[in-house]
Design an enzyme around this catalytic site. Structure first.
Site, PDB file in Angstrom:
ATOM      1  N   SER A 153       0.845  -1.185   0.000  1.00  8.18           N
ATOM      2  CA  SER A 153       0.000   0.000   0.000  1.00  8.18           C
ATOM      3  C   SER A 153       0.886   1.242   0.000  1.00  8.18           C
ATOM      4  O   SER A 153       1.814   1.340  -0.799  1.00  8.18           O
ATOM      5  CB  SER A 153      -0.954  -0.047   1.197  1.00  8.18           C
ATOM      6  N   ASP A 327      -8.474  -5.302  -6.376  1.00  7.89           N
ATOM      7  CA  ASP A 327      -8.060  -4.110  -5.642  1.00  7.89           C
ATOM      8  C   ASP A 327      -8.390  -2.869  -6.466  1.00  7.89           C
ATOM      9  O   ASP A 327      -7.724  -2.574  -7.459  1.00  7.89           O
ATOM     10  CB  ASP A 327      -6.554  -4.185  -5.352  1.00  7.89           C
ATOM     11  N   HIS A 360      -8.073  -4.573  -1.595  1.00  4.33           N
ATOM     12  CA  HIS A 360      -6.759  -4.022  -1.261  1.00  4.33           C
ATOM     13  C   HIS A 360      -6.108  -4.748  -0.088  1.00  4.33           C
ATOM     14  O   HIS A 360      -4.885  -4.912  -0.047  1.00  4.33           O
ATOM     15  CB  HIS A 360      -6.902  -2.534  -0.945  1.00  4.33           C
TER      16      HIS A 360
END
Length: 410
Positions: A153, A327, A360
């Site tokens: 991330s 995602d 995600h």
């Protein structure tokens, strides 16, 4: 495992403002041999507590100060003895970033000059500031060149900043579920999350510290709920929750209370969001949430360069880019843009696309997909057995990516 805090002394941020003392909280795992150091960069609300304690494989009950208030090692299924980032082989370092609230100096920290929490007077932070602080921390630990930098991330953005800023210090880089920059949709959602905090009646301009002053917990809770929606996919939310009711007992804990609760159902998905919001406000700081999301929003890998490739041109190591089909926060296409930048500079790179419907958060909760390619990449680079370039593209050099799910439609 070693947990500690190092005072790096005076620190000047990218904005030009300085503080007299920057303390950085960190943890290390394994033994340093001179060439086996792996830096793991945490995600938005993570801490230095990346792996479980060797003496306690189940770290869920550890809530003392050495875990920075987090009850569970945030990547304990990926980092540790015998895992993908094997702490019996590598010397693993994870540091909490400036602006956070898990031991590293941030808005909630006391200013040496005033004796009061910095609050809104804390300087704006950037991903570049995080990287420079990590470099200085590693210098203090006696670590020069890194075998690898790994991050997921915004931690993946942090890893990319390493090879842009310190290309000679890194052999391997693995940005996972990352992007060269946020798109407009994610910028908008982050802006709404911050406004949920700053419009809380208890916000007080970010200066809400003190025993007699309430914190803007309702705003922070709403911001976290929005974040959780961003981290899951449409398919995974449907599978996990559907339209099921959570039941009357669960509805007693709903946030905020609903005067129509006796008529309308309190659903599983609401209960999930409320539970996570409640636990989050007990461990995180609202100012830090605003500071860190702004740092993520501001990051642009190509800023100051002609292109992503130009920003990565000085790096002569190898790269593993990993993305997840469902995602929609950091998409497969965005990861493909990172991989394309590496390819343009003739950097050995693999873009490993994981067939996952989770969203995600897949990089945190699906170690069975993350660990094999990451383990083999750290051992053998892009030639590792489980490292597959599943988005290599066509013969004309264009790099295709699978169609991914969106929260707002298939």
């Amino acid at each position: 495992m070693t947990a500690g805090t190092i005072d790096l002394g005076s620190f000047t941020f990218g904005c030009g403002e300085s503080i007299p003392s920057l303390e950085v909280a960190y943890e290390t795992y394994g033994e340093f041999s001179g060439s086996n150091a792996v830096l793991v960069c945490h995600a938005l609300t993570g801490s230095a507590h990346v792996a479980r304690r060797p003496e306690r494989e189940d770290d869920r009950s550890a809530t003392d100060r050495s875990t920075a208030g987090q009850a569970r090692a945030w990547w304990g299924d990926t980092v540790g003895p015998g895992k993908a980032v094997d702490t019996t082989e590598y010397f693993v370092v994870c540091a909490n970033v400036p602006g956070s609230c898990y031991g590293t100096t941030g808005p909630a920290s006391e200013s040496p000059e005033t004796g009061e929490p910095y609050g809104s007077d804390f300087p704006p932070v950037t991903v570049g500031d995080w990287t420079r602080a990590q470099r200085r921390l590693l210098d203090e630990l006696g670590v020069g060149r890194l075998h690898a930098v790994v991050g997921g991330s915004v931690g993946g953005m942090n890893a990319l900043e390493w090879v842009r800023r310190y290309p000679d210090d890194v052999d391997l880089v693995a940005p996972i579920a990352a992007a060269p920059r946020l798109d407009a949709q994610c910028l908008a959602l982050d802006a709404v999350a911050r406004r949920a905090i700053t419009t809380d009646p208890d916000w007080n301009g970010g200066d809400y510290y003190g025993d007699e002053r309430p914190a803007p917990d309702d705003g922070l809770a709403l911001a976290r709920q929005l974040g959780h929606i961003m981290y899951l996919s449409k398919a995974s939310m449907s599978e996990k929750f559907g339209r099921r009711s959570a039941g009357r007992e669960a509805s007693e804990e709903r946030f905020p209370p609903d005067p129509a609760a006796d008529f309308f159902p309190y659903r599983d998905v609401e209960s999930y969001l409320d539970y996570n919001a409640t636990t989050f406000v007990g461990r995180f700081d609202a100012n830090s949430y605003c500071y860190l999301t702004r740092a993520m929003d501001d990051f642009d890998l190509a800023s100051g360069y002609d292109s992503v490739a130009d920003a990565l041109a000085a790096f002569d190591g190898e790269a593993l880019v990993m993305s997840f089909e469902a995602d929609w926060h950091f998409t497969v296409d965005q990861s493909a843009a990172i991989a394309a930048g590496f390819r343009e500079t003739d950097t050995p790179v693999a873009h490993h696309v994981v067939d996952s419907s989770h969203g995600h958060d897949a990089f945190l909760v699906e170690p069975e997909h993350v660990n094999p390619p990451l383990r083999d990449f750290l051992a053998d680079g892009v030639s590792g057995r489980a490292v597959t370039d599943t988005a290599a593209g066509s013969d004309d050099g264009e790099h295709a990516a699978p169609v991914h799910s969106s929260l707002f439609g298939e």
